[in-house]
Structures are given as C-alpha cells and as structure tokens.
Design an enzyme around this catalytic site. Structure first.
Site, short mmCIF file in Angstrom:
data_model
loop_
_atom_site.label_atom_id
_atom_site.label_comp_id
_atom_site.label_asym_id
_atom_site.label_seq_id
_atom_site.Cartn_x
_atom_site.Cartn_y
_atom_site.Cartn_z
N CYS A 48 0.26 -8.63 0.10
CA CYS A 48 1.03 -9.82 -0.33
C CYS A 48 2.40 -9.41 -0.85
O CYS A 48 3.39 -10.09 -0.61
CB CYS A 48 0.27 -10.59 -1.41
SG CYS A 48 -1.37 -11.13 -0.88
N ARG A 124 -4.13 -16.15 4.72
CA ARG A 124 -2.66 -16.11 4.88
C ARG A 124 -2.28 -17.16 5.91
O ARG A 124 -2.36 -16.91 7.11
CB ARG A 124 -2.22 -14.73 5.37
CG ARG A 124 -2.59 -13.61 4.42
CD ARG A 124 -2.08 -12.26 4.90
NE ARG A 124 -2.73 -11.21 4.14
CZ ARG A 124 -2.36 -10.83 2.91
NH1 ARG A 124 -1.34 -11.41 2.33
NH2 ARG A 124 -3.01 -9.89 2.28
#
Ligand code: BEZ
Length: 214
Positions: A48, A124
């Site tokens: 991330c 995601r």
C-alpha cells in the site's frame, strides 16, 4: 453483503465520507471532473505504501487530465494522517490527495470492496468515475498484488478519447500491436451501415474498421 453494489454505467451512489481533508460529499465534490477512488487493505503496509507513492508521483499527470484521486481503507483518520506523515518523513513524498477513513466499513460494504466472508480489510479496487458521476471502470486486485498506476492513467486517457471521438479503444492503446494508436469504430448497428463499411474506411473487414486519432 446487503444491497446491490454499483456497477459500470451506473451513478456513483450519493454518500458523505470522512477523509483526511474533512467530510466530503460524493460524487458531488468532484462534479465536472473525472476521479479515481482507490481502496487499499490497510495503512502501514508495504505494498500500500508503494501504491500511495506511485499515485502521488503521477498526481500532476492525473490533474492534467482533469482527474482527481481519493484513497480509502478501513482505518481511522488519525491512522491515515500518521501513515502519510511517515511516508513524508521517510520517503520524502507528500500525499496530497484525500484518503477516506472508512473505520466502520460502511462505504466499503456499499461499494463491494469486502471480498470473502468476514473480510475486515478491502481489496485493492479502482473505480474510474466521469464528470457526470457515472462509474466508467472498476478493477479489483488482491492484497498481495500492487496495481499499475500507469494503467490507471492510460484508462482515463482512453476513456476521454472514447467519449470525445465516440470510438472504442484497442488493447494496449496507444501502442496496439495491430493498429498502433488508431481507434476503433464501434460495430455497425444496422444493415445499411454494415454495407457501407464493406466499401469504405480503413480496416481488416466491415466489422473491424478503425481510424486516426484526432
Ligand atoms: C501490503 O500492503 O503490503 C499488504 C497488505 C495486506 C496484505 C498483504 C500485503
């Protein structure tokens, strides 16, 4: 999951979200702009972090396309703030786009970002939304695979050309293996048009016509 999740071609649902830039109303905060909502599994995680830096480093390119960015995860605002502060201190990158703090997971549930039973973190996801608030593309990646921000940029550029020229965009545009940066004329919708295409225009066949970018 309760309720139906929004799909391509539908309006992004009206909602109020808590972000690192304060409370925002979606989609109205971005009326007249393209925008990308991207979710990540959690703050203070390596993949991330690479994605946040990747999006920030292309922020000017997104803005040049009249496109805004907004992140999201099931974390609190203070966590986002601490994490982005860490990114600034350690990586020298200032995250300028807002990040939604979906601590209770309500936004994630509404958008279908929680995959698998009892998921507590989002996948995601990338939503590309147009200036009218219509969802134009949705992509889902798993936690273990970081996304390609250049592909997100390409998709926005391609959708903008598609809207402007009323055409479809080939694979890997603008570097398509067959027709390079040319664009595809949508399929004929009636017999007359199909017949006309047999004798006019550039293409491989009447159902596969293309033209130059303008
Ligand atoms: C990461 O961002 O590094 C990550 C997050 C959740 C699961 C696996 C990796």
């Amino acid at each position: 999951m309760e309720g139906k999740i929004p799909l391509i071609g539908e309006m992004f649902p009206d909602m109020s979200v808590v972000t690192t830039h304060g409370v925002m109303k979606l989609p109205e905060a971005y009326a007249g702009k393209w925008w990308i909502l991207f979710s990540h599994p959690g703050d203070f995680t390596p993949v991330c972090t690479t994605e946040f830096v990747g999006f920030q480093q292309r922020y000017d390119q997104f803005k040049a396309l009249n496109t805004e960015l907004i992140g999201l995860s099931i974390d609190q605002v203070f966590s986002h703030l601490k994490w982005t502060e860490w990114i600034e201190e350690k990586m020298g990158v200032t995250i300028q786009y807002p990040v939604i703090a979906d601590g209770l997971g309500k936004v994630s549930e509404k958008l279908g970002l929680l995959h698998g039973q009892n998921a507590t973190a989002t996948v995601r996801a990338v939503f590309i939304i147009d200036p009218r608030g219509v969802i134009r593309a949705m992509v889902y990646y798993p936690a273990e695979l970081g996304r390609n921000m250049d592909e997100v940029l390409r998709a926005v550029k391609a959708l903008q050309v598609s809207d402007r020229m009323k055409v479809a965009m080939p694979a890997n545009w603008p570097h398509n293996e067959l027709i390079k940066d040319k664009v595809i004329i949508p399929p004929a919708s009636n017999e007359k048009t199909a017949k006309e295409r047999k004798v006019s225009g550039e293409g491989y066949d009447w159902w596969f016509k293309y033209k130059d970018l303008d």
